[in-house]
Design a protein around this motif. Structure first.
Motif, PDB file in Angstrom:
ATOM      1  N   GLU A 121      11.220   7.857   5.221  1.00  0.00           N
ATOM      2  CA  GLU A 121       9.781   8.016   5.471  1.00  0.00           C
ATOM      3  C   GLU A 121       9.160   6.674   5.846  1.00  0.00           C
ATOM      4  O   GLU A 121       8.256   6.602   6.655  1.00  0.00           O
ATOM      5  N   GLY A 122       9.654   5.632   5.212  1.00  0.00           N
ATOM      6  CA  GLY A 122       9.094   4.293   5.424  1.00  0.00           C
ATOM      7  C   GLY A 122       9.665   3.590   6.645  1.00  0.00           C
ATOM      8  O   GLY A 122       9.337   2.437   6.912  1.00  0.00           O
ATOM      9  N   PHE A 123      10.532   4.240   7.367  1.00  0.00           N
ATOM     10  CA  PHE A 123      11.160   3.630   8.535  1.00  0.00           C
ATOM     11  C   PHE A 123      10.106   3.313   9.598  1.00  0.00           C
ATOM     12  O   PHE A 123       9.240   4.148   9.837  1.00  0.00           O
ATOM     13  N   PRO A 124      10.067   2.198  10.277  1.00  0.00           N
ATOM     14  CA  PRO A 124      11.033   1.118  10.144  1.00  0.00           C
ATOM     15  C   PRO A 124      10.608  -0.030   9.212  1.00  0.00           C
ATOM     16  O   PRO A 124      11.456  -0.744   8.724  1.00  0.00           O
ATOM     17  N   TYR A 125       9.285  -0.196   8.955  1.00  0.00           N
ATOM     18  CA  TYR A 125       8.887  -1.429   8.254  1.00  0.00           C
ATOM     19  C   TYR A 125       8.200  -1.216   6.909  1.00  0.00           C
ATOM     20  O   TYR A 125       7.622  -2.142   6.357  1.00  0.00           O
ATOM     21  N   GLY A 126       8.257   0.013   6.388  1.00  0.00           N
ATOM     22  CA  GLY A 126       7.505   0.330   5.183  1.00  0.00           C
ATOM     23  C   GLY A 126       7.902  -0.466   3.943  1.00  0.00           C
ATOM     24  O   GLY A 126       7.138  -0.550   2.980  1.00  0.00           O
ATOM     25  N   PHE A 127       9.098  -1.062   3.930  1.00  0.00           N
ATOM     26  CA  PHE A 127       9.567  -1.789   2.742  1.00  0.00           C
ATOM     27  C   PHE A 127       9.672  -3.295   2.992  1.00  0.00           C
ATOM     28  O   PHE A 127      10.237  -4.028   2.194  1.00  0.00           O
ATOM     29  N   LEU A 128       9.127  -3.706   4.120  1.00  0.00           N
ATOM     30  CA  LEU A 128       9.230  -5.123   4.495  1.00  0.00           C
ATOM     31  C   LEU A 128       8.156  -5.921   3.760  1.00  0.00           C
ATOM     32  O   LEU A 128       6.992  -5.553   3.780  1.00  0.00           O
ATOM     33  N   SER A 129       8.557  -7.028   3.104  1.00  0.00           N
ATOM     34  CA  SER A 129       7.549  -7.786   2.364  1.00  0.00           C
ATOM     35  C   SER A 129       7.363  -9.211   2.880  1.00  0.00           C
ATOM     36  O   SER A 129       6.709 -10.015   2.219  1.00  0.00           O
ATOM     37  N   ILE A 130       7.953  -9.539   4.014  1.00  0.00           N
ATOM     38  CA  ILE A 130       7.688 -10.855   4.623  1.00  0.00           C
ATOM     39  C   ILE A 130       7.336 -10.617   6.096  1.00  0.00           C
ATOM     40  O   ILE A 130       7.624  -9.547   6.628  1.00  0.00           O
ATOM     41  N   PRO A 131       6.729 -11.602   6.765  1.00  0.00           N
ATOM     42  CA  PRO A 131       6.429 -11.393   8.187  1.00  0.00           C
ATOM     43  C   PRO A 131       7.723 -11.194   8.983  1.00  0.00           C
ATOM     44  O   PRO A 131       8.750 -11.821   8.681  1.00  0.00           O
ATOM     45  N   LEU A 132       7.661 -10.324   9.963  1.00  0.00           N
ATOM     46  CA  LEU A 132       8.837 -10.018  10.779  1.00  0.00           C
ATOM     47  C   LEU A 132       9.429 -11.280  11.412  1.00  0.00           C
ATOM     48  O   LEU A 132      10.647 -11.371  11.619  1.00  0.00           O
ATOM     49  N   ASP A 133       8.578 -12.262  11.672  1.00  0.00           N
ATOM     50  CA  ASP A 133       9.031 -13.534  12.255  1.00  0.00           C
ATOM     51  C   ASP A 133      10.035 -14.251  11.361  1.00  0.00           C
ATOM     52  O   ASP A 133      10.816 -15.075  11.826  1.00  0.00           O
ATOM     53  N   ASP A 134       9.984 -13.989  10.072  1.00  0.00           N
ATOM     54  CA  ASP A 134      10.888 -14.678   9.140  1.00  0.00           C
ATOM     55  C   ASP A 134      12.160 -13.876   8.871  1.00  0.00           C
ATOM     56  O   ASP A 134      12.984 -14.263   8.047  1.00  0.00           O
ATOM     57  N   VAL A 135      12.307 -12.741   9.545  1.00  0.00           N
ATOM     58  CA  VAL A 135      13.512 -11.918   9.385  1.00  0.00           C
ATOM     59  C   VAL A 135      14.564 -12.418  10.367  1.00  0.00           C
ATOM     60  O   VAL A 135      14.253 -12.652  11.531  1.00  0.00           O
ATOM     61  N   VAL A 136      15.805 -12.602   9.878  1.00  0.00           N
ATOM     62  CA  VAL A 136      16.839 -13.099  10.793  1.00  0.00           C
ATOM     63  C   VAL A 136      17.944 -12.074  11.065  1.00  0.00           C
ATOM     64  O   VAL A 136      18.759 -12.273  11.945  1.00  0.00           O
ATOM     65  N   ARG A 137      18.008 -11.022  10.268  1.00  0.00           N
ATOM     66  CA  ARG A 137      19.065 -10.030  10.515  1.00  0.00           C
ATOM     67  C   ARG A 137      18.659  -8.673   9.944  1.00  0.00           C
ATOM     68  O   ARG A 137      17.904  -8.616   8.973  1.00  0.00           O
ATOM     69  N   LEU A 138      19.200  -7.618  10.537  1.00  0.00           N
ATOM     70  CA  LEU A 138      19.086  -6.311   9.894  1.00  0.00           C
ATOM     71  C   LEU A 138      20.454  -5.663   9.834  1.00  0.00           C
ATOM     72  O   LEU A 138      21.327  -5.950  10.649  1.00  0.00           O
ATOM     73  N   HIS A 139      20.631  -4.807   8.848  1.00  0.00           N
ATOM     74  CA  HIS A 139      21.784  -3.915   8.787  1.00  0.00           C
ATOM     75  C   HIS A 139      21.240  -2.507   8.627  1.00  0.00           C
ATOM     76  O   HIS A 139      20.161  -2.319   8.064  1.00  0.00           O
ATOM     77  N   ALA A 140      21.984  -1.541   9.103  1.00  0.00           N
ATOM     78  CA  ALA A 140      21.484  -0.166   9.010  1.00  0.00           C
ATOM     79  C   ALA A 140      22.631   0.791   8.792  1.00  0.00           C
ATOM     80  O   ALA A 140      23.751   0.549   9.242  1.00  0.00           O
TER      81      ALA A 140
END
Ligand code: DLL
Length: 437
Positions: free
Chosen positions: A73-92
């Protein structure tokens, strides 16, 4: 026994200090959660406005559970707690519904994750002198890059061979003197069968250890792999939602998996009532992630079934041990009203010496009744044209299964190496019954 700790202070932290550390990490996790769109709403409903509302670990119980459904339900960013700029990787991981559950990492998250995996690997007695062949899928699946980073953290020579292609795997093992491998248990069984087929002698390899996980397997399967390949096999547990591998791992005693409690808070609950269960009782594992800043997940219902050991481990680690995961609440088959976990079948058949390394469980409808068929390969030394011993073996498997699972299965024997093998997680069950809509 000579124990080695990667992070001695944290691995042997006395329980009161470990719990104090968990509380401080839980508080910061709660503050981070309040920055996510998903938890902001659910926390307000639960009366949690800041980490000041969390005064002890017992207050964890005030936090609502999170499910796979919530993640979708929260896809894609509902559980993100930092700015997207500070994200360096995703796994899915893409589930059956097609909506992937996606986990984001900051650079610091990746560093911490590598530390946990290094802890697991080092605790089995590996050092930087080992040559580590990572025979598991790379890419969005966490098993590849997760173990890769852990091996490099220790300073091992890591061979990113990925899954599949046994001929190339043997070549790499021989060329570079591989001492340790990582794979799913089903792929390790396949490797052994292929070794025979390709005429690779065990003496031409320097293998000592394997890490096996990402899917359930029985103690008999572990013993079988150990005996066939002459190596030590360590059970490795993890899930994408909790970074991937590196959540819980066996130490040299190979008796239960230490769950790293400075990174995760684990609870075992009754899957129906969701009430906590006492140590030793089997229930659903619920995990709160304390070691990640990018994606915040609290009280995540893993669906995995396990129990806590009640005794401390002689290795000196203070982190509690989980029992081998026997299956998932959503794996359970109901056959003519009898509940059955695929692991119950594996436990029986892998204990029968003449049975080969691969099997498949098929459930079908015959009229109004469910029909269970267990297809197993026979060992490489058994000839398929000799019907008398084959019939005797079939009967032995049927009787042993029936005594254990109380269902009378149909048993089919297949030639060694003839059942389908998957490079990733094994697909052991084909449920062909029509679904109620
Ligand atoms: O399987 C992460 C992993 C990679 C673990 C490599 C170990 C080694 P997922 O694809 O999200 O992540 O699948 C997680 O696999 O909830 C369990 O049901 C199952 N599982 C993982 N390890 C074990 C194990 C990775 N040792 C799901 N025993 C989990 C039993 C396991 N089941």
């Amino acid at each position: 026994m000579n124990y080695q700790y990667w992070n001695e202070k944290m691995e042997t932290l006395p329980r009161p200090e470990l719990e104090a550390y968990q509380l401080s990490q839980l508080k910061s996790t709660v503050d981070r959660a309040l920055r996510t769109t998903f938890y902001k709403d659910t926390f307000i409903k639960a009366g949690i406005r800041s980490s000041d509302d969390i005064k002890s670990l017992a207050d964890l119980q005030r936090i609502p559970f999170t499910t796979k459904h919530d993640l979708r339900e929260g896809f894609p960013y509902g559980f993100l707690s930092i700015p997207l700029d500070d994200v360096v990787r995703l796994h899915a991981s893409s589930g059956t519904t097609g909506i992937p559950t996606t986990i984001y990492f900051s650079a610091a998250d990746l560093k911490r994750w590598a530390g946990f995996v290094a802890r697991c690997i080092y605790g089995t007695g590996c050092t930087k002198s080992d040559v580590f062949q990572n025979m598991i899928t790379y890419g969005l699946f966490t098993g590849g890059l997760g173990f890769h980073a852990g091996g490099e953290e220790i300073g091992m020579l890591v061979i990113p061979s990925g899954a599949g292609n046994t001929t190339r795997q043997f070549r790499l093992m021989q060329d570079f003197g591989t001492t340790v491998v990582h794979a799913t248990p089903s792929f390790l069984l396949h490797v052994e069968a292929k070794m025979k087929e390709e005429g690779i002698s065990r003496e031409s390899l320097k293998l000592k250890k394997a890490f096996a996980g990402a899917e359930p397997y029985s103690e008999d399967t572990r013993r079988r792999i150990e005996a066939l390949l002459h190596i030590d096999v360590y059970n490795s547990y993890g899930l994408s939602e909790m970074n991937g591998p590196g959540v819980a791992f066996e130490c040299q005693h190979k008796d239960g998996l230490h769950l790293w409690e400075d990174g995760y808070i684990a609870e075992i609950v009754n899957p129906e009532t969701l009430e906590p269960l006492p140590d030793g009782e089997v229930g659903e594992l619920v995990i709160t992630c304390l070691c990640r800043e990018a994606t915040t997940l609290l009280r995540y219902r893993t669906r995995d079934l396990s129990a806590f050991y009640t005794e401390p481990c002689p290795c000196g680690r203070t982190h509690r041990r989980l029992r081998r995961i026997t299956g998932r609440t959503d794996d359970m088959l109901i056959i003519n009203g009898v509940n059955l976990f695929p692991s119950q079948i594996e436990e029986v058949i892998m204990g029968i010496r003449e049975v080969g390394n691969n099997y498949l469980i098929v459930v079908e409808k015959e009229g109004v009744m469910d029909r269970l068929t267990v297809k197993t390969e026979v060992g490489a030394d058994i000839f398929m044209d000799d019907t008398r011993p084959l019939n005797a073996l079939k009967e032995k498997i049927r009787k042993t299964l029936q005594a254990s699972i109380t269902i009378n299965p149909r048993v089919e024997l297949h030639e060694n190496g003839s059942l389908p093998v998957s490079e990733g997680k094994a697909v052991r069950v084909q449920d062909k019954r029509p679904r109620d809509v």
